[in-house]
Structures are given as structure tokens and as C-alpha cells.
Scaffold this motif. Structure first.
Motif, mmCIF file in Angstrom:
data_model
loop_
_atom_site.group_PDB
_atom_site.id
_atom_site.type_symbol
_atom_site.label_atom_id
_atom_site.label_comp_id
_atom_site.label_asym_id
_atom_site.label_seq_id
_atom_site.Cartn_x
_atom_site.Cartn_y
_atom_site.Cartn_z
ATOM 1 N N ASP A 371 0.821 -1.210 0.000
ATOM 2 C CA ASP A 371 0.000 0.000 0.000
ATOM 3 C C ASP A 371 0.854 1.258 0.000
ATOM 4 N N ALA A 372 1.892 1.283 0.838
ATOM 5 C CA ALA A 372 2.750 2.473 0.920
ATOM 6 C C ALA A 372 3.500 2.706 -0.381
ATOM 7 N N LEU A 373 3.986 1.622 -1.008
ATOM 8 C CA LEU A 373 4.713 1.770 -2.265
ATOM 9 C C LEU A 373 3.778 2.273 -3.366
ATOM 10 N N GLU A 374 2.570 1.727 -3.409
ATOM 11 C CA GLU A 374 1.623 2.163 -4.435
ATOM 12 C C GLU A 374 1.258 3.637 -4.262
ATOM 13 N N LYS A 375 1.035 4.054 -3.019
ATOM 14 C CA LYS A 375 0.658 5.449 -2.777
ATOM 15 C C LYS A 375 1.807 6.399 -3.096
ATOM 16 N N ALA A 376 3.025 6.010 -2.742
ATOM 17 C CA ALA A 376 4.179 6.870 -3.020
ATOM 18 C C ALA A 376 4.389 7.018 -4.523
ATOM 19 N N LEU A 377 4.321 5.906 -5.255
ATOM 20 C CA LEU A 377 4.523 5.958 -6.705
ATOM 21 C C LEU A 377 3.382 6.716 -7.394
ATOM 22 N N SER A 378 2.161 6.521 -6.927
ATOM 23 C CA SER A 378 1.024 7.240 -7.523
ATOM 24 C C SER A 378 1.168 8.737 -7.309
ATOM 25 N N ALA A 379 1.571 9.124 -6.091
ATOM 26 C CA ALA A 379 1.730 10.549 -5.788
ATOM 27 C C ALA A 379 2.786 11.188 -6.672
ATOM 28 N N LEU A 380 3.920 10.511 -6.851
ATOM 29 C CA LEU A 380 5.000 11.082 -7.659
ATOM 30 C C LEU A 380 4.660 11.030 -9.139
ATOM 31 N N GLY A 381 3.922 9.992 -9.547
ATOM 32 C CA GLY A 381 3.513 9.901 -10.948
ATOM 33 C C GLY A 381 2.629 11.067 -11.362
ATOM 34 N N GLU A 382 1.835 11.577 -10.419
ATOM 35 C CA GLU A 382 0.957 12.711 -10.712
ATOM 36 C C GLU A 382 1.723 14.031 -10.806
ATOM 37 N N LEU A 383 2.957 14.057 -10.276
ATOM 38 C CA LEU A 383 3.726 15.296 -10.242
ATOM 39 C C LEU A 383 4.675 15.453 -11.424
ATOM 40 N N LYS A 384 4.986 14.364 -12.108
ATOM 41 C CA LYS A 384 5.951 14.464 -13.212
ATOM 42 C C LYS A 384 5.244 14.876 -14.502
ATOM 43 N N SER A 385 6.007 15.446 -15.396
ATOM 44 C CA SER A 385 5.455 15.823 -16.699
ATOM 45 C C SER A 385 5.284 14.577 -17.558
ATOM 46 N N SER A 386 4.517 14.708 -18.626
ATOM 47 C CA SER A 386 4.175 13.537 -19.452
ATOM 48 C C SER A 386 5.385 12.937 -20.159
#
Length: 513
Positions: A371-386
Motif C-alpha cells: 500500500d505504501a509503495l503504491e501510494k508513493a509511486l502514484s503521488a510522484l507519478g501525478e507530479l511528473k510531466s508527461s
């Protein structure tokens, strides 16, 4: 431990459910310290023999007496109990240790506003945030949690998240002596099951979330949830509890808490509430960048906007729950929002490390559950450019729950653009075997397997181009790596700073593959 005035043994015995006493008949002898480890016994100590998973304290009773123990609490009297010490037989040594500690340290825990935070993820950030905010509001607060106790700005190293009962009471005593009015502590499921917090009455209890973890100990998620619920059974009748009601286990945690004592937090304010709440709090992100986010906090009677450097919606929930705690303690929403807006950082919890040009960013995080890994990766994925990449370096700890390994592999391969599989703390397991189990869940070919953690971090950092984000997950605040039972110095942060700030990256103009 702090010096504590000796206490007559009789004052401790009064707090115990005694089955039998033997040995020297001197209940008025003075007890100078408590010990659950025979190596820590001093002349005049009370030694408590506990049956542990690796060692049975009953085997060390004679050693404790030879070291000068004045009394012994045990579940079975030793054959040689004729003289030298008072022997006190009880049904449960762990509970007896907790009761003895409360008596010896003069009920320190009852003289302080005690806040307990439990959950799979977010405990450290939430607890540290609450303690920092209370101090900023003029309410001196101590903190007890992951490997650290902080009292009046002084840090004390701890061996575990929640210390043993007598160690806890000693820390509460230190807090009182230092002028603390509140104590914020992380409460682990192990501590709850093993009675380390037995007898404590929490003025506030906080539930962050629940997901797969520690199943090597609890066996099932139902057993894990039942362990967490113990905290809320120890809520003071005049206290209140804060729940992340977006988590499906919140209903169970709240089931034995009176409705008017439930403070409910959600990031989905439009949802239909299935839980009756005394007060409701919600939050929404209005804007965000790689460096910060603007968050609207909705209190029961006010709305305030704060800026935070903590990335991810799960950290917004941590902020919201901290705000709910302070609100419940009578601090005005405007004041709560003001202290929430101050810079806040927890070592190894989404800790940013930039390169010198601030064009590439790495995060170090303790995420070591699916759960923690998924949330961390999802959060950072939303912050990077396409057109940028999200790269992750991670592994799984040895001698721990093996079921989560392939699941974490699956999550990493789905959420990251590229994965570097590596060692975490292999402990007594073969690192290659751990990586084999993680790799079973990997999908596609967007990964490399590099067993040495330092090499994996360096290789990952070397692939970064401007705009890319790197997550190094699993160890967070830890400054060691445990291999074959030996802890070696190791710091993800130090290696990343050397890589990102010493020019060992690819040239910016290199094209992406």
C-alpha cells in the motif's frame, strides 16, 4: 533511564494480581529500578521474567538474583526460591510489568495528555506532525515513535517503535520532568498484542489506515485489524478518536467508540457517510507542484488554506488527522492552519534530494508495504510531466512477511517507468532468493536486478534526465543495512546526495531512449 525515587515493594504488589508469593518475607524492601533483561539488573531491582519469542526470562531468574534483584515477578516460581529475593507469581508477566511500571513511575502516563497513533502507514508523519504542532501552539509535547523519542528538543534513540512498558513509563516520567503537557506516540500492533501499552488510557487515539503488513506475526488481516482495535478500547471515557473514514477498516476501529467521540476525516466529502460522527473534517488539494501543494482544510465550522511540502493525497490525510487532533484539544482552526503551514520534514518520509540545478529530484521514503509503495509511486507519478520518467529503487526485508514481495513487484512494474530491484535488509535470508520472489510479480521488462543497494542507487541516479523523478523506497530514515545478522552503516540519502550533487549524472542533452 532517569533517576526515580525508590518505592516500597508493597506499593507495587498492591497493583498486581498476585497468585502466590515466596522467598524472603520483606514486602517493604525498597525497589530502585525495574528490569525485564537480567543484564540490566542492579542491586535493589525488581526483575520481571517474560516469556519472549527468542528467550524465556524465567531461565535468567537466578542470574538476576545474583546481580542483586530484590524481587522477581514470574509466571512460574523457580525451584530455588527460598531466600535472597521476594518471588511474586502472576498469571501474565507482561501485564504485571506494565502495572509495576505505572506504580514505580508514579502513574506518569496518567498525568500527561496521551495521544496514540496507529495504522499500517502514516504513523510517523502524523505523530511527528501532531507533536510539532502542539509545541508550536505553546503546548509542550514529547514524541515516541520509530527508533526515536524526542523530549524538549532532545533526541533519544529507541530500539523499536513502541518500547516495553517500563521503558515507556520512564519516558513519560522524563517528559513530565521536562515540563511536557502532552505525549504523542506511535502504537504498533505488536505493542498492543504484547501488552506494552497495557493499562494506558489514551486521551486521543488516531487511526491512519490498514493494509497488508506483519502477517508473519498476525497470520491474517482479521487478526491484524483486531490488534489495532485494542488501542481504541483503551480510549479514556472523556477522550476522542480520529479516524480516516476513507479506509474500509475505519468502521471496525470506531465500532466500540461512542459516536459523539468520533472525529471523522475524509478526502471524499461528497461520499455518503456510513459512520455516525461527532465532528467531520475534509480536505481537498487546489494546486500542486513537485515542491509543494495548496490544501483546503474544512473544519466543522471553518475553512482554511495551507501550503505543504508533503506530496501525495495520503499526506493530505495525515495533515487532516493532525488538524482534527488539535481541534479536539480546543485549538482554534485558524491557529491550527497557521502552524500547519510551517515547514515540516520527517527524515526518510518523502524526503526530497535535488541535483544542483534542481532539474532532477529524488525522494527517499520508508515505503515497505504494498500500500505504501503504491501510494508513493502514484503521488510522484501525478507530479511528473508527461515526457519525464518515474524510476524506483526498492527491495523487501528478509525474515519478514513473504506474501507481500510479488505484490510489491507487481505494483512497482505497473506504477513506475523503470524499476531497479535491489536488497533492503536481507537479514538472515539469501538476498537473491528475496529478489526471486519479488520478480515473480513483475510484469514486462522495464526493470533491472542489482543486488547491491548502493550500486542500484548509483545506477538509477545515473539514468536521470531533467524532469525525471527517482524514488528510493524501503529504508527511509534507517542508517544501516542488516546483512547476515550484522548491521552495516548505510544511508540512502548520503549516496543520493553524492550522486545528484557531484556531477555523476548523464548529460542533460542526452536523448531519452
Amino acid at each position: 533511564m532517569p533517576f526515580q525515587e525508590p518505592l516500597p515493594l508493597s506499593a507495587i504488589v498492591r497493583e498486581l494480581d498476585v497468585l502466590e508469593m515466596a522467598g524472603t518475607e520483606d514486602a517493604e524492601r525498597m525497589i530502585v529500578s525495574l528490569a525485564a533483561d537480567s543484564r540490566e539488573v542492579l542491586p535493589g531491582s525488581l526483575f520481571v521474567a517474560i516469556r519472549g519469542f527468542a528467550f524465556d526470562g524465567h531461565r535468567y531468574i537466578s542470574e538476576a538474583v545474583r546481580s542483586g534483584a530484590a524481587a522477581v515477578i514470574c509466571e512460574a516460581l523457580p525451584e530455588d526460591n527460598g531466600s535472597g529475593a521476594v518471588y511474586i507469581r502472576v498469571a501474565d508477566s507482561r501485564r504485571a510489568l506494565a502495572a509495576a511500571a505505572r506504580a514505580f513511575y508514579r502513574n506518569a502516563s496518567e498525568r500527561i495528555f496521551l495521544i496514540g497513533v496507529t495504522g499500517t502507514n502514516g504513523k510517523t508523519t502524523t505523530a511527528r506532525l501532531i507533536a510539532d504542532m502542539l509545541n508550536s501552539c505553546g503546548i509542550p509535547a514529547g514524541y515516541i515513535g520509530t527508533n526515536l523519542c524526542r523530549i524538549a528538543g532532545r533526541d533519544i534513540s529507541l530500539d523499536r517503535t513502541t518500547p516495553e512498558a517500563h521503558e515507556l513509563q520512564a519516558l513519560f516520567r522524563r517528559m513530565l520532568d521536562a515540563g511536557c503537557q502532552a505525549a504523542v506516540m506511535e502504537v504498533s500492533s505488536h505493542a498492543l498484542v504484547l501488552d506494552r501499552v497495557s493499562g494506558l488510557r489514551f486521551r486521543c487515539a488516531v487511526f491512519t489506515n490498514l493494509s497488508m503488513e506483519h502477517l508473519d506475526f498476525h497470520q491474517t488481516m482479521a487478526g491484524y485489524a483486531d490488534a489495532k482495535q485494542i488501542l481504541f478500547d483503551q480510549l479514556d471515557p472523556e477522550g476522542f478518536a480520529v479516524f480516516n473514514i476513507d479506509d474500509p477498516y475505519a468502521s471496525q476501529m470506531a465500532s466500540r467508540v461512542a459516536a459523539d467521540k468520533r472525529f471523522c476525516c475524509t478526502l471524499k466529502p461528497q461520499r455518503e457517510l456510513t459512520l455516525r460522527c461527532g465532528r467531520s473534517f475534509s480536505a481537498a488539494v487546489s494546486s500542486r507542484t513537485l515542491g509543494s501543494a495548496s490544501v483546503e482544510l474544512h473544519f466543522p465550522d471553518a475553512v482554511h488554506t495551507v501550503q505543504t511540502e508533503l506530496p501525495g493525497m495520503y499526506n493530505v490525510m495525515n495533515l487532516l488527522e493532525a488538524a482534527a487532533v488539535l481541534s479536539g484539544m480546543g485549538i482554534a482552526p485558524g491557529h491550527v492552519a497557521a502552524v500547519l503551514g510551517k515547514p515540516f520534514r520527517v527524515e526518510g518520509r518523502m524526503e526530497r534530494i535535488w541535483d544542483t540545478e534542481k532539474s532532477r529530484c529524488a525522494f527517499v521514503d520508508y515505503a515497505h508495504t504494498p500500500d505504501a509503495l503504491e501510494k508513493a509511486l502514484s503521488a510522484l507519478g501525478e507530479l511528473k510531466s508527461s515526457d519525464a520518467r518515474l524510476v524506483v529503487v526498492f527491495g523487501c526485508g528478509g525474515n519478514r512477511d513473504r506474501l507481500k514481495r510479488p505484490e510489491m513487484g507487481r505494483i512497482a512494474s505497473e506504477k513506475a517507468d523503470f524499476v531497479f530491484l535491489t536488497s533492503d535488509n536481507p537479514r538472515d535470508e539469501n538476498p537473491e532468493f528475496i529478489l526471486d520472489e519479488i520478480e515473480c510479480g513483475m510484469e514486462g521488462s522495464n526493470y533491472r536486478r542489482i543486488t547491491g543497494r548502493e550500486e542500484a542507487i548509483r545506477e538509477a541516479a545515473a539514468t536521470l534526465l531533467p524532469g525525471d523523478i527517482l524514488l528510493v523506497a524501503g529504508k527511509g530514515h534507517e542508517t544501516y543495512q542488516e546483512i547476515a545478522g550484522i548491521k552495516h552503516f548505510f544511508s540512502d540519502q548520503e549516496i543520493l546526495r553524492e550522486c545528484l550533487q557531484n556531477g555523476s549524472l548523464m548529460a542533460p542533452e542526452k536523448e531519452r531512449a
